[in-house]
Motif scaffolding. Structure first.
Motif, short mmCIF file in Angstrom:
data_model
loop_
_atom_site.label_atom_id
_atom_site.label_comp_id
_atom_site.label_asym_id
_atom_site.label_seq_id
_atom_site.Cartn_x
_atom_site.Cartn_y
_atom_site.Cartn_z
N VAL A 110 15.30 -3.96 8.49
CA VAL A 110 13.96 -3.33 7.97
C VAL A 110 12.76 -4.03 8.29
CG1 VAL A 110 12.94 -1.96 6.10
CG2 VAL A 110 15.56 -2.09 6.42
N SER A 111 11.79 -3.46 8.79
CA SER A 111 10.45 -4.12 9.23
C SER A 111 9.96 -4.81 8.20
CB SER A 111 9.71 -3.33 9.97
OG SER A 111 9.08 -2.20 9.16
N THR A 112 9.16 -5.81 8.36
CA THR A 112 8.25 -6.43 7.27
C THR A 112 7.38 -5.42 6.47
OG1 THR A 112 8.39 -8.74 8.28
CG2 THR A 112 6.71 -8.38 6.60
N ALA A 113 6.91 -4.68 7.22
CA ALA A 113 5.89 -3.60 6.56
C ALA A 113 6.47 -2.65 5.87
CB ALA A 113 5.15 -2.77 7.92
N THR A 114 7.73 -2.19 6.29
CA THR A 114 8.36 -1.29 5.25
C THR A 114 8.77 -1.83 4.09
OG1 THR A 114 9.10 -0.01 7.10
CG2 THR A 114 10.61 0.10 5.20
N LEU A 115 9.36 -3.12 4.23
CA LEU A 115 9.82 -3.96 3.06
C LEU A 115 8.56 -3.80 2.05
CD1 LEU A 115 12.17 -6.71 4.81
CD2 LEU A 115 12.82 -4.76 2.95
N ASP A 116 7.35 -4.35 2.55
CA ASP A 116 6.32 -4.71 1.71
C ASP A 116 5.95 -3.24 1.12
OD1 ASP A 116 6.17 -7.16 2.49
OD2 ASP A 116 4.67 -6.94 4.07
N GLN A 117 6.07 -2.32 1.78
CA GLN A 117 5.60 -0.99 1.23
C GLN A 117 6.71 -0.59 0.28
OE1 GLN A 117 2.80 1.07 1.73
NE2 GLN A 117 3.65 2.05 -0.25
N LEU A 118 7.81 -0.65 0.45
CA LEU A 118 8.91 -0.72 -0.85
C LEU A 118 8.63 -1.52 -1.87
CD1 LEU A 118 11.99 -0.42 1.48
CD2 LEU A 118 11.10 1.59 0.21
N ALA A 119 8.24 -2.74 -1.63
CA ALA A 119 8.22 -3.64 -2.75
C ALA A 119 6.81 -3.08 -3.60
CB ALA A 119 7.76 -5.06 -2.30
N ALA A 120 5.92 -2.71 -3.11
CA ALA A 120 4.63 -2.13 -3.64
C ALA A 120 5.10 -0.91 -4.37
CB ALA A 120 3.44 -1.74 -2.54
N THR A 121 5.64 -0.01 -3.89
CA THR A 121 5.88 1.33 -4.60
C THR A 121 6.99 1.00 -5.86
OG1 THR A 121 6.23 2.70 -2.36
CG2 THR A 121 7.17 3.55 -4.32
N LEU A 122 7.83 -0.06 -5.64
CA LEU A 122 8.78 -0.28 -6.63
C LEU A 122 7.80 -0.96 -7.81
CD1 LEU A 122 11.43 -0.44 -7.76
CD2 LEU A 122 11.98 -2.57 -6.52
N ALA A 123 6.91 -1.85 -7.69
CA ALA A 123 6.09 -2.54 -8.54
C ALA A 123 5.23 -1.51 -9.24
CB ALA A 123 5.22 -3.44 -8.07
N GLU A 124 4.75 -0.40 -8.59
CA GLU A 124 4.20 0.68 -9.27
C GLU A 124 5.25 1.61 -10.30
OE1 GLU A 124 1.08 4.28 -8.09
OE2 GLU A 124 2.05 3.13 -6.55
N LEU A 125 6.38 1.86 -9.57
CA LEU A 125 7.38 2.64 -10.30
C LEU A 125 7.60 2.02 -11.68
CD1 LEU A 125 9.46 4.71 -10.51
CD2 LEU A 125 10.86 3.42 -9.01
N GLU A 126 7.82 0.58 -11.63
CA GLU A 126 8.08 -0.28 -12.76
C GLU A 126 7.32 -0.18 -14.01
OE1 GLU A 126 11.00 -3.47 -10.60
OE2 GLU A 126 8.98 -4.06 -10.75
N ALA A 127 5.89 -0.20 -13.43
CA ALA A 127 4.80 -0.07 -14.40
C ALA A 127 4.45 1.26 -15.01
CB ALA A 127 3.56 -0.64 -14.01
N CYS A 128 4.99 2.17 -14.39
CA CYS A 128 4.50 3.80 -14.62
C CYS A 128 5.43 4.18 -15.93
CB CYS A 128 5.07 4.47 -13.48
SG CYS A 128 4.60 6.48 -13.68
N THR A 129 4.69 5.00 -16.67
CA THR A 129 5.60 5.47 -17.93
C THR A 129 5.49 7.07 -18.12
OG1 THR A 129 3.45 5.47 -19.23
CG2 THR A 129 5.16 3.56 -19.36
N ASP A 130 4.74 7.54 -17.08
CA ASP A 130 4.67 9.26 -17.02
C ASP A 130 5.76 9.45 -16.21
OD1 ASP A 130 3.69 11.64 -14.80
OD2 ASP A 130 3.20 11.72 -17.04
#
Length: 224
Positions: A110-130
């Motif tokens: 998996v490309s570095t750009a994709t991994l970075d995007q997955l990590a960013a989405t996951l961080a947002e997901l973990e912080a989300c309560t809605d």
């Protein structure tokens, strides 16, 4: 007799959009956002007024969703969102697990750009309560993995299964807010992808979806 209230999309359909696809996408969006819960009625007339389109593309969208297993119809009673059935989860979750596992094995490395995007989405997901926002982020995270495979047909199949399962996952997330285990599993999958361990990531994804299936099934049993 009081007529049922129907959700109104935030973004009306523009004439520049391909009409059939646009109507289908809006109806899917309403269902996946939880505006129409399991058992809710959906009528052609109300949707056509809300979307400012004729009833023909609306009916086509509803018939397509019926064929995909999201809706059901009864003679002279229109369409309803299908109820939550344990037997359906027995069928759908293993398919989703197999499809996403296949996507992973073809996506690595998996490309570095994709991994970075997955990590960013996951961080947002973990912080989300809605719950609705969490479902959308979760869907985006898994979709990012599937998209990395470059297989458009596979991505379309996964999208169809996720749309069908949305009525389970959204209702569950509204009632059960603890998602720590799922977040941890996401981190493990992402770590395997980052290490280029496609087989390991595929195994973790299968375990993730089968575990989610068991949670949903126990929850359905507890509601009955």
């Amino acid at each position: 007799m009081t007529m049922p209230q129907h959700p109104v999309p935030d973004d009306p359909i523009t004439r520049a959009e391909p009409l059939r696809a646009a109507v289908y996408a809006r109806v899917v969006g309403l269902i996946c956002s939880g505006d129409y819960e399991p058992g809710a009625a959906i009528t052609e007339a109300a949707l056509s007024r809300a979307l400012n389109v004729s009833r023909t593309p609306v009916r086509e969208a509803l018939l397509r969703l019926e064929a995909e297993g999201v809706l059901q119809s009864a003679l002279a009673r229109g369409f309803t969102v299908r109820p939550l059935l344990r037997g359906e989860t027995d069928e759908l979750y293993p398919i989703l697990a197999a499809l996403e596992s296949l996507a992973v094995t073809t996506a690595v490395p998996v490309s570095t750009a994709t991994l970075d995007q997955l990590a960013a989405t996951l961080a947002e997901l973990e912080a989300c309560t809605d719950p609705v926002r969490r479902w959308r982020l979760d869907t985006a995270w898994h979709s990012g993995i599937v998209a990395a495979s470059g297989n458009g047909h596979l991505a379309s199949m996964v999208t169809r299964i996720r749309t069908n399962l949305s009525r389970y996952e959204l209702t569950y997330m509204r009632e059960v807010r603890s998602r720590a285990a799922a977040d941890r599993e996401h981190r493990e999958i992402l770590a395997a992808l980052g290490a280029g361990e496609g087989d390991r990531a595929a195994e973790l994804l299968r375990d993730h979806w089968y575990g989610g299936m068991r949670l949903i099934q126990d929850w359905i049993k507890g509601r009955s």
